[in-house]
Design an enzyme around this catalytic site. Structure first.
Site, PDB file in Angstrom:
ATOM      1  N   ASP A  65       1.085  -1.398  -0.042  1.00  0.00           N
ATOM      2  CA  ASP A  65      -0.130   0.404   0.460  1.00  0.00           C
ATOM      3  C   ASP A  65       0.824   1.298  -0.050  1.00  0.00           C
ATOM      4  O   ASP A  65       1.692   1.403   1.256  1.00  0.00           O
ATOM      5  CB  ASP A  65      -1.273  -0.463   1.183  1.00  0.00           C
ATOM      6  CG  ASP A  65      -1.973   1.001   1.476  1.00  0.00           C
ATOM      7  OD1 ASP A  65      -2.173   1.617   0.588  1.00  0.00           O
ATOM      8  OD2 ASP A  65      -2.855   1.116   2.381  1.00  0.00           O
ATOM      9  N   ASP A 119      -3.131   2.328  -6.551  1.00  0.00           N
ATOM     10  CA  ASP A 119      -1.551   2.240  -4.918  1.00  0.00           C
ATOM     11  C   ASP A 119      -1.734   0.911  -4.351  1.00  0.00           C
ATOM     12  O   ASP A 119      -1.179   1.068  -3.204  1.00  0.00           O
ATOM     13  CB  ASP A 119      -2.037   3.637  -4.570  1.00  0.00           C
ATOM     14  CG  ASP A 119      -3.369   3.609  -3.548  1.00  0.00           C
ATOM     15  OD1 ASP A 119      -3.812   3.079  -4.327  1.00  0.00           O
ATOM     16  OD2 ASP A 119      -3.342   4.424  -2.784  1.00  0.00           O
ATOM     17  N   GLU A 120      -2.517   0.243  -4.372  1.00  0.00           N
ATOM     18  CA  GLU A 120      -2.214  -1.018  -4.010  1.00  0.00           C
ATOM     19  C   GLU A 120      -2.250  -2.215  -4.390  1.00  0.00           C
ATOM     20  O   GLU A 120      -3.227  -2.330  -5.608  1.00  0.00           O
ATOM     21  CB  GLU A 120      -3.490  -1.192  -2.509  1.00  0.00           C
ATOM     22  CG  GLU A 120      -4.366  -0.771  -3.036  1.00  0.00           C
ATOM     23  CD  GLU A 120      -5.268  -0.947  -1.487  1.00  0.00           C
ATOM     24  OE1 GLU A 120      -5.073  -1.638  -0.546  1.00  0.00           O
ATOM     25  OE2 GLU A 120      -7.287  -0.036  -1.539  1.00  0.00           O
TER      26      GLU A 120
END
Length: 359
Positions: free
Chosen positions: A8, A103-104
Protein backbone atom coordinates in the site's frame (compact mmCIF):
# COMPACT_ATOMS: atom_id res chain seq x y z
CA UNK A 1 -0.87 -21.84 3.43
CA UNK A 2 0.33 -19.16 1.08
CA UNK A 3 2.68 -16.21 1.50
CA UNK A 4 0.71 -13.07 0.69
CA UNK A 5 2.06 -9.52 0.60
CA UNK A 6 -0.21 -6.48 0.51
CA UNK A 7 1.60 -3.37 -0.72
CA UNK A 8 0.00 0.00 0.00
CA UNK A 9 1.63 3.23 -1.14
CA UNK A 10 1.78 5.98 1.49
CA UNK A 11 -0.68 8.85 0.72
CA UNK A 12 0.02 8.09 -2.93
CA UNK A 13 -1.41 11.02 -4.93
CA UNK A 14 -0.16 13.55 -2.38
CA UNK A 15 3.25 11.84 -2.24
CA UNK A 16 3.64 12.12 -6.03
CA UNK A 17 2.82 15.84 -5.85
CA UNK A 18 5.34 16.42 -3.04
CA UNK A 19 7.97 14.49 -5.00
CA UNK A 20 7.44 16.56 -8.13
CA UNK A 21 7.00 19.87 -6.30
CA UNK A 22 9.47 19.90 -3.37
CA UNK A 23 8.07 23.20 -2.08
CA UNK A 24 5.01 21.24 -0.92
CA UNK A 25 6.98 18.88 1.32
CA UNK A 26 6.26 19.10 5.02
CA UNK A 27 3.08 21.08 4.44
CA UNK A 28 -0.58 20.08 4.80
CA UNK A 29 -1.64 19.35 1.23
CA UNK A 30 -4.54 17.51 -0.33
CA UNK A 31 -5.27 16.35 -3.84
CA UNK A 32 -8.82 17.26 -4.73
CA UNK A 33 -11.24 19.65 -6.36
CA UNK A 34 -11.68 23.29 -5.43
CA UNK A 35 -14.02 24.07 -2.56
CA UNK A 36 -15.97 26.60 -4.64
CA UNK A 37 -16.72 23.81 -7.11
CA UNK A 38 -17.85 21.33 -4.47
CA UNK A 39 -14.66 19.32 -4.79
CA UNK A 40 -13.84 16.21 -2.79
CA UNK A 41 -10.50 15.17 -1.28
CA UNK A 42 -8.86 12.19 -3.01
CA UNK A 43 -5.98 11.88 -0.56
CA UNK A 44 -3.89 14.10 1.67
CA UNK A 45 -0.48 14.32 3.30
CA UNK A 46 0.15 13.14 6.85
CA UNK A 47 0.55 16.78 7.88
CA UNK A 48 -3.04 17.39 6.75
CA UNK A 49 -4.30 14.27 8.49
CA UNK A 50 -3.17 15.71 11.83
CA UNK A 51 -5.97 18.26 11.43
CA UNK A 52 -8.57 15.58 10.73
CA UNK A 53 -8.55 15.90 6.93
CA UNK A 54 -9.49 12.60 5.29
CA UNK A 55 -10.14 11.08 1.87
CA UNK A 56 -13.70 11.48 0.50
CA UNK A 57 -14.21 14.60 2.63
CA UNK A 58 -15.51 17.72 0.89
CA UNK A 59 -12.80 20.27 0.13
CA UNK A 60 -14.93 22.88 1.90
CA UNK A 61 -15.00 20.86 5.13
CA UNK A 62 -11.28 20.08 4.84
CA UNK A 63 -10.46 23.80 4.64
CA UNK A 64 -12.59 24.43 7.71
CA UNK A 65 -10.55 21.87 9.63
CA UNK A 66 -7.24 23.10 8.21
CA UNK A 67 -7.41 26.68 6.84
CA UNK A 68 -3.78 26.49 5.69
CA UNK A 69 -4.48 23.36 3.62
CA UNK A 70 -2.99 23.53 0.12
CA UNK A 71 -5.38 22.06 -2.45
CA UNK A 72 -3.65 20.52 -5.47
CA UNK A 73 -5.54 19.44 -8.61
CA UNK A 74 -5.08 15.78 -9.47
CA UNK A 75 -2.87 14.59 -12.35
CA UNK A 76 -4.29 11.16 -13.06
CA UNK A 77 -2.05 10.41 -16.04
CA UNK A 78 1.03 10.92 -13.87
CA UNK A 79 -0.37 8.69 -11.12
CA UNK A 80 -1.13 5.97 -13.69
CA UNK A 81 2.38 6.19 -15.14
CA UNK A 82 4.05 5.84 -11.74
CA UNK A 83 1.70 2.96 -10.89
CA UNK A 84 2.95 1.07 -13.96
CA UNK A 85 6.54 1.52 -12.73
CA UNK A 86 5.54 0.05 -9.39
CA UNK A 87 3.79 -2.93 -10.98
CA UNK A 88 6.89 -3.69 -13.03
CA UNK A 89 8.75 -4.09 -9.74
CA UNK A 90 6.07 -6.47 -8.43
CA UNK A 91 6.45 -8.68 -11.49
CA UNK A 92 10.17 -9.11 -10.85
CA UNK A 93 9.15 -11.38 -7.97
CA UNK A 94 5.86 -12.99 -9.01
CA UNK A 95 3.28 -13.10 -11.77
CA UNK A 96 0.56 -13.50 -9.15
CA UNK A 97 -0.17 -9.79 -8.73
CA UNK A 98 -3.70 -8.54 -8.03
CA UNK A 99 -3.95 -4.75 -8.31
CA UNK A 100 -6.70 -3.25 -6.17
CA UNK A 101 -6.14 0.32 -7.34
CA UNK A 102 -3.30 2.50 -8.60
CA UNK A 103 -1.67 2.48 -5.17
CA UNK A 104 -2.20 -0.98 -3.72
CA UNK A 105 -1.96 -4.63 -4.70
CA UNK A 106 -1.79 -8.17 -3.40
CA UNK A 107 1.18 -10.37 -4.31
CA UNK A 108 1.44 -14.14 -3.84
CA UNK A 109 5.16 -14.90 -3.36
CA UNK A 110 4.75 -18.49 -2.18
CA UNK A 111 6.85 -19.82 -5.06
CA UNK A 112 9.35 -16.97 -5.18
CA UNK A 113 12.94 -18.11 -4.55
CA UNK A 114 14.37 -14.68 -3.72
CA UNK A 115 15.82 -14.33 -0.22
CA UNK A 116 15.42 -18.07 0.31
CA UNK A 117 11.68 -17.64 0.03
CA UNK A 118 11.33 -15.21 2.94
CA UNK A 119 8.20 -13.13 2.30
CA UNK A 120 9.39 -10.63 4.90
CA UNK A 121 12.63 -9.94 3.06
CA UNK A 122 10.90 -9.95 -0.33
CA UNK A 123 8.48 -7.28 0.90
CA UNK A 124 11.35 -5.18 2.26
CA UNK A 125 13.25 -5.46 -1.03
CA UNK A 126 10.17 -4.50 -3.05
CA UNK A 127 9.63 -1.44 -0.87
CA UNK A 128 13.30 -0.44 -1.24
CA UNK A 129 13.11 -0.82 -5.02
CA UNK A 130 9.91 1.23 -5.21
CA UNK A 131 11.67 4.04 -3.38
CA UNK A 132 14.77 3.76 -5.57
CA UNK A 133 12.75 3.89 -8.81
CA UNK A 134 9.97 6.33 -7.90
CA UNK A 135 11.15 8.22 -4.82
CA UNK A 136 7.98 7.16 -3.01
CA UNK A 137 7.52 5.10 0.14
CA UNK A 138 5.28 2.07 0.53
CA UNK A 139 4.03 0.04 3.47
CA UNK A 140 3.47 -3.71 3.44
CA UNK A 141 1.57 -6.40 5.26
CA UNK A 142 2.72 -10.01 5.13
CA UNK A 143 0.43 -12.89 6.10
CA UNK A 144 -0.74 -16.32 4.92
CA UNK A 145 -4.14 -14.94 3.81
CA UNK A 146 -5.37 -11.86 1.98
CA UNK A 147 -7.49 -10.02 4.52
CA UNK A 148 -4.85 -10.24 7.24
CA UNK A 149 -2.14 -9.04 4.84
CA UNK A 150 -4.29 -6.01 4.06
CA UNK A 151 -4.90 -5.26 7.73
CA UNK A 152 -1.20 -5.73 8.50
CA UNK A 153 -0.11 -3.21 5.86
CA UNK A 154 -1.80 -0.46 7.89
CA UNK A 155 -0.17 -1.33 11.21
CA UNK A 156 3.27 0.18 10.65
CA UNK A 157 2.59 3.11 8.35
CA UNK A 158 4.20 5.07 6.86
CA UNK A 159 7.17 3.33 5.24
CA UNK A 160 7.00 0.18 7.35
CA UNK A 161 5.77 -3.37 7.30
CA UNK A 162 4.13 -5.87 9.64
CA UNK A 163 4.21 -9.66 9.58
CA UNK A 164 1.58 -12.13 10.77
CA UNK A 165 2.94 -15.68 10.67
CA UNK A 166 0.70 -18.77 10.46
CA UNK A 167 1.07 -19.58 14.15
CA UNK A 168 0.17 -15.99 15.13
CA UNK A 169 -3.20 -15.93 13.36
CA UNK A 170 -5.36 -17.22 16.22
CA UNK A 171 -4.02 -14.74 18.76
CA UNK A 172 -4.09 -11.86 16.28
CA UNK A 173 -7.73 -12.24 15.24
CA UNK A 174 -9.02 -12.92 18.75
CA UNK A 175 -8.85 -9.26 19.81
CA UNK A 176 -9.25 -7.80 16.31
CA UNK A 177 -12.07 -5.22 16.12
CA UNK A 178 -14.64 -6.23 13.53
CA UNK A 179 -14.40 -2.73 12.05
CA UNK A 180 -10.89 -3.62 10.84
CA UNK A 181 -12.18 -6.40 8.59
CA UNK A 182 -12.46 -5.26 4.96
CA UNK A 183 -16.13 -4.93 4.08
CA UNK A 184 -17.28 -4.01 7.60
CA UNK A 185 -18.23 -0.35 7.36
CA UNK A 186 -19.92 1.99 9.83
CA UNK A 187 -23.43 0.69 9.19
CA UNK A 188 -22.47 -2.97 9.55
CA UNK A 189 -20.34 -2.19 12.60
CA UNK A 190 -23.33 -0.60 14.30
CA UNK A 191 -25.59 -3.54 13.46
CA UNK A 192 -22.99 -5.92 14.88
CA UNK A 193 -22.52 -3.82 18.00
CA UNK A 194 -26.29 -3.76 18.53
CA UNK A 195 -26.20 -7.54 19.02
CA UNK A 196 -23.08 -7.39 21.19
CA UNK A 197 -20.45 -8.18 18.55
CA UNK A 198 -17.42 -5.88 18.44
CA UNK A 199 -14.43 -8.24 18.13
CA UNK A 200 -13.62 -11.42 16.24
CA UNK A 201 -13.71 -13.30 19.54
CA UNK A 202 -17.33 -12.19 20.00
CA UNK A 203 -18.20 -13.63 16.59
CA UNK A 204 -16.37 -16.87 17.40
CA UNK A 205 -18.76 -17.38 20.32
CA UNK A 206 -21.87 -16.39 18.36
CA UNK A 207 -24.05 -19.02 16.61
CA UNK A 208 -23.14 -19.03 12.92
CA UNK A 209 -26.73 -19.76 11.91
CA UNK A 210 -27.94 -16.58 13.61
CA UNK A 211 -25.13 -14.60 12.02
CA UNK A 212 -26.18 -15.76 8.55
CA UNK A 213 -29.83 -15.05 9.35
CA UNK A 214 -28.92 -11.49 10.29
CA UNK A 215 -26.37 -10.71 7.57
CA UNK A 216 -26.98 -13.20 4.77
CA UNK A 217 -23.95 -14.35 2.78
CA UNK A 218 -21.77 -11.78 4.52
CA UNK A 219 -22.58 -13.48 7.82
CA UNK A 220 -20.84 -16.61 6.52
CA UNK A 221 -17.84 -14.54 5.37
CA UNK A 222 -17.69 -12.78 8.73
CA UNK A 223 -17.71 -16.08 10.62
CA UNK A 224 -14.75 -17.26 8.54
CA UNK A 225 -12.77 -14.04 8.96
CA UNK A 226 -13.32 -14.16 12.72
CA UNK A 227 -11.64 -17.59 12.70
CA UNK A 228 -8.75 -16.30 10.58
CA UNK A 229 -9.99 -18.05 7.43
CA UNK A 230 -9.79 -16.54 3.94
CA UNK A 231 -9.62 -19.00 1.05
CA UNK A 232 -9.55 -16.38 -1.70
CA UNK A 233 -6.69 -16.76 -4.15
CA UNK A 234 -4.76 -13.96 -5.80
CA UNK A 235 -6.52 -13.01 -9.05
CA UNK A 236 -4.03 -11.50 -11.53
CA UNK A 237 -6.86 -10.77 -13.95
CA UNK A 238 -9.63 -9.44 -11.75
CA UNK A 239 -13.05 -9.74 -13.32
CA UNK A 240 -14.88 -6.46 -13.41
CA UNK A 241 -18.13 -6.73 -11.44
CA UNK A 242 -19.61 -3.34 -12.26
CA UNK A 243 -19.30 -0.25 -14.43
CA UNK A 244 -20.55 3.11 -13.30
CA UNK A 245 -20.41 6.86 -13.78
CA UNK A 246 -21.37 9.67 -11.44
CA UNK A 247 -21.25 13.45 -11.28
CA UNK A 248 -20.94 15.91 -8.42
CA UNK A 249 -23.31 18.79 -9.11
CA UNK A 250 -22.32 22.46 -9.06
CA UNK A 251 -25.34 23.19 -6.84
CA UNK A 252 -27.68 21.02 -4.82
CA UNK A 253 -30.82 19.94 -6.64
CA UNK A 254 -34.11 18.97 -5.03
CA UNK A 255 -36.70 17.93 -7.60
CA UNK A 256 -37.30 14.89 -9.76
CA UNK A 257 -37.31 17.09 -12.86
CA UNK A 258 -33.84 18.40 -12.01
CA UNK A 259 -32.59 14.84 -11.50
CA UNK A 260 -34.05 13.77 -14.84
CA UNK A 261 -32.04 16.50 -16.55
CA UNK A 262 -28.84 14.95 -15.22
CA UNK A 263 -29.60 11.38 -16.30
CA UNK A 264 -29.22 11.42 -20.12
CA UNK A 265 -25.53 12.38 -20.15
CA UNK A 266 -24.75 9.89 -17.38
CA UNK A 267 -26.52 7.05 -19.19
CA UNK A 268 -24.76 7.90 -22.45
CA UNK A 269 -21.35 7.83 -20.75
CA UNK A 270 -22.27 4.59 -18.96
CA UNK A 271 -23.24 2.94 -22.25
CA UNK A 272 -19.91 3.98 -23.77
CA UNK A 273 -17.95 2.56 -20.83
CA UNK A 274 -19.85 -0.72 -20.94
CA UNK A 275 -19.14 -1.15 -24.65
CA UNK A 276 -15.48 -0.30 -24.15
CA UNK A 277 -14.62 -2.26 -21.02
CA UNK A 278 -17.20 -5.01 -20.56
CA UNK A 279 -17.63 -6.57 -23.98
CA UNK A 280 -17.60 -10.16 -22.70
CA UNK A 281 -19.76 -9.52 -19.65
CA UNK A 282 -23.52 -9.67 -19.19
CA UNK A 283 -25.49 -6.94 -17.45
CA UNK A 284 -27.60 -8.35 -14.62
CA UNK A 285 -28.71 -5.28 -12.66
CA UNK A 286 -29.03 -1.48 -12.79
CA UNK A 287 -28.18 0.80 -9.88
CA UNK A 288 -28.90 4.45 -9.07
CA UNK A 289 -26.92 6.26 -6.38
CA UNK A 290 -27.72 9.61 -4.75
CA UNK A 291 -25.49 11.46 -2.31
CA UNK A 292 -27.25 14.11 -0.23
CA UNK A 293 -25.92 17.42 1.06
CA UNK A 294 -25.22 15.86 4.47
CA UNK A 295 -22.89 13.41 2.64
CA UNK A 296 -25.10 10.42 3.41
CA UNK A 297 -26.01 8.38 0.37
CA UNK A 298 -28.52 5.82 -0.83
CA UNK A 299 -28.57 3.27 -3.64
CA UNK A 300 -31.45 1.51 -5.37
CA UNK A 301 -30.97 -1.48 -7.66
CA UNK A 302 -33.11 -3.78 -9.77
CA UNK A 303 -32.41 -6.82 -11.91
CA UNK A 304 -32.04 -6.07 -15.61
CA UNK A 305 -30.18 -7.66 -18.52
CA UNK A 306 -29.75 -4.43 -20.47
CA UNK A 307 -29.42 -0.70 -19.95
CA UNK A 308 -32.99 0.56 -19.67
CA UNK A 309 -33.52 4.31 -19.56
CA UNK A 310 -37.03 3.84 -18.16
CA UNK A 311 -35.74 1.64 -15.34
CA UNK A 312 -33.10 4.22 -14.40
CA UNK A 313 -35.86 6.84 -14.16
CA UNK A 314 -37.93 4.53 -11.93
CA UNK A 315 -34.96 3.82 -9.66
CA UNK A 316 -34.18 7.52 -9.48
CA UNK A 317 -37.72 8.23 -8.29
CA UNK A 318 -37.42 5.58 -5.56
CA UNK A 319 -34.05 6.94 -4.44
CA UNK A 320 -35.34 10.52 -4.38
CA UNK A 321 -38.17 9.48 -2.06
CA UNK A 322 -35.49 8.81 0.57
CA UNK A 323 -34.16 12.38 0.45
CA UNK A 324 -36.37 13.63 3.31
CA UNK A 325 -36.01 17.16 1.95
CA UNK A 326 -32.23 17.03 1.70
CA UNK A 327 -30.52 18.48 -1.34
CA UNK A 328 -28.75 16.15 -3.77
CA UNK A 329 -25.07 16.84 -4.48
CA UNK A 330 -24.20 13.74 -6.52
CA UNK A 331 -26.02 11.45 -8.94
CA UNK A 332 -24.60 8.16 -10.16
CA UNK A 333 -25.71 5.27 -12.36
CA UNK A 334 -24.10 1.87 -12.77
CA UNK A 335 -24.69 -1.68 -13.93
CA UNK A 336 -23.72 -4.95 -12.28
CA UNK A 337 -21.89 -7.43 -14.50
CA UNK A 338 -21.70 -11.22 -14.49
CA UNK A 339 -20.27 -14.00 -16.63
CA UNK A 340 -22.54 -14.72 -19.56
CA UNK A 341 -23.12 -18.28 -18.33
CA UNK A 342 -23.83 -17.13 -14.78
CA UNK A 343 -26.18 -14.39 -15.91
CA UNK A 344 -28.15 -16.75 -18.13
CA UNK A 345 -28.47 -19.34 -15.37
CA UNK A 346 -29.68 -16.67 -12.94
CA UNK A 347 -32.26 -15.40 -15.39
CA UNK A 348 -33.77 -18.88 -15.64
CA UNK A 349 -34.56 -18.77 -11.93
CA UNK A 350 -36.94 -16.39 -10.35
CA UNK A 351 -36.21 -13.03 -10.50
CA UNK A 352 -3.48 -25.14 8.40
CA UNK A 353 -0.96 -26.97 6.75
CA UNK A 354 2.67 -26.15 5.83
CA UNK A 355 3.39 -24.17 8.97
CA UNK A 356 7.10 -24.31 8.16
CA UNK A 357 6.81 -21.65 5.45
CA UNK A 358 9.42 -18.94 5.96
CA UNK A 359 7.89 -15.64 6.91
Amino acid sequence: MRKIIHIDMDCYFAAVEMRDFPELRGKPIAVGGRSDRRGVISTCSYEARKFGVRSAMSSYHALQLCPQLILVPGRMEVYKSVSLQIREIFHRYTDLVEPLSLDEAYLDVTDCDAHQGSATLIAKTIRDEIFEVTGLTASAGIAPIKFLAKIASDLNKPNGQYVITPNQIADFVKDLPLSKIPGVGKVTSKKLADIGLTTCYDVQQYPKVQLIEAFGKFGHVLAERAQGIDSRQISPHRVRKSVGVETTLAKDIFTLEQCHQVLPQLIQELSTRVRRSAKDRQIHKQVVKLKFNDFKQTTIEHRSDEISINLFHELLLQALQRSQGRGIRLVGVSVGLADVTLASSESSVDQITQLDLQF
